[in-house]
Design a protein around this motif. Structure first.
Motif, PDB file in Angstrom:
ATOM      1  N   SER A  56     -15.536 -38.592 -12.295  1.00  0.00           N
ATOM      2  CA  SER A  56     -14.477 -37.648 -11.934  1.00  0.00           C
ATOM      3  C   SER A  56     -13.765 -37.098 -13.154  1.00  0.00           C
ATOM      4  CB  SER A  56     -13.464 -38.313 -11.000  1.00  0.00           C
ATOM      5  OG  SER A  56     -12.822 -39.393 -11.650  1.00  0.00           O
ATOM      6  N   VAL A  75      -8.259 -34.969   2.564  1.00  0.00           N
ATOM      7  CA  VAL A  75      -7.912 -36.392   2.539  1.00  0.00           C
ATOM      8  C   VAL A  75      -6.411 -36.621   2.684  1.00  0.00           C
ATOM      9  CG1 VAL A  75      -9.948 -37.138   1.259  1.00  0.00           C
ATOM     10  CG2 VAL A  75      -7.908 -36.448   0.000  1.00  0.00           C
ATOM     11  N   TRP A 131     -11.404 -34.415  -1.008  1.00  0.00           N
ATOM     12  CA  TRP A 131     -12.517 -35.066  -1.679  1.00  0.00           C
ATOM     13  C   TRP A 131     -13.457 -33.919  -2.015  1.00  0.00           C
ATOM     14  CZ3 TRP A 131     -13.462 -39.719  -3.676  1.00  0.00           C
ATOM     15  CH2 TRP A 131     -14.773 -40.021  -4.021  1.00  0.00           C
ATOM     16  N   LEU A 170     -16.385 -35.428  -9.207  1.00  0.00           N
ATOM     17  CA  LEU A 170     -15.227 -35.326  -8.326  1.00  0.00           C
ATOM     18  C   LEU A 170     -14.112 -34.594  -9.062  1.00  0.00           C
ATOM     19  CD1 LEU A 170     -13.614 -36.110  -5.756  1.00  0.00           C
ATOM     20  CD2 LEU A 170     -13.062 -38.276  -6.920  1.00  0.00           C
ATOM     21  N   GLU A 220     -10.785 -34.436  -9.072  1.00  0.00           N
ATOM     22  CA  GLU A 220      -9.770 -35.333  -8.506  1.00  0.00           C
ATOM     23  C   GLU A 220      -8.355 -34.863  -8.815  1.00  0.00           C
ATOM     24  OE1 GLU A 220      -8.915 -40.115  -8.304  1.00  0.00           O
ATOM     25  OE2 GLU A 220     -10.662 -39.369  -9.375  1.00  0.00           O
TER      26      GLU A 220
END
Length: 130
Positions: free
Chosen positions: A7, A34, A40, A55, A57
Motif C-alpha cells: 500500500s 469501507v 478499499w 492499495l 490507502e
C-alpha cells in the motif's frame, strides 16, 4: 510465500485513483466502500491483472503525516515501480505534467528517477537489466 498486496498512503483516494490510473497507467481492481469516505481501493498493472495489488490507502492515521513528511524531506521514495525504459517513461510522464524530484540517473546496474505522486509520496521508477 509471495507479495499479494502492498500500500501507499494517499491524501485523497479519488485524486490518487486518477493519478495512478490516468497518468501512471495502472488499472482499478477493487473499489469497495469501507465506511465514511474511505474505500478499499486497489490498482494493478494492466500487464499483470492477477498480480500484486497496490492499495491506495487513506492517510488518516496520525503516524502517517510525520512519517511521509520525513521521507519526502529526505528525498526517500515510498515505493518503486519497474518500467522498461526509465528515460522514455520520464519523458512521457513529464509531458503529462508530472513533477520529478530526480531526473533519470544511471547507477550502473539500475537506472532510476523519482516522481511526486501528488498524493503525499515520492515514487521511484527503475529499469534493471534483464
Amino acid at each position: 510465500m509471495k507479495i499479494h498486496l502492498t500500500s501507499v498512503f494517499v491524501d485523497d483516494q479519488a485524486k490518487a485513483l486518477r493519478f495512478y490510473t490516468e497518468v501512471l497507467g495502472f488499472v482499478k481492481k477493487h473499489d469497495v466502500p469501507v465506511g465514511g469516505e474511505d474505500r478499499w481501493l486497489t490498482v494493478v498493472s494492466p500487464d499483470d491483472p492477477g498480480g500484486t495489488e497496490l492499495l491506495l490507502e487513506p492517510a488518516g492515521h496520525p503516524a502517517v503525516k510525520p512519517y511521509r513528511d520525513a521521507l519526502v524531506a529526505d528525498g526517500i521514495p515510498l515505493a518503486q515501480f519497474a518500467v522498461d525504459d526509465v528515460t522514455a517513461e520520464y519523458e512521457r510522464l513529464r509531458g503529462l505534467g508530472v513533477h520529478f524530484t530526480q531526473e533519470p540517473l544511471d547507477m550502473g546496474e539500475v537506472t532510476t528517477a523519482v516522481l511526486d505522486d501528488t498524493c503525499g509520496n515520492l515514487i521511484q521508477i527503475a529499469t534493471q537489466p534483464r
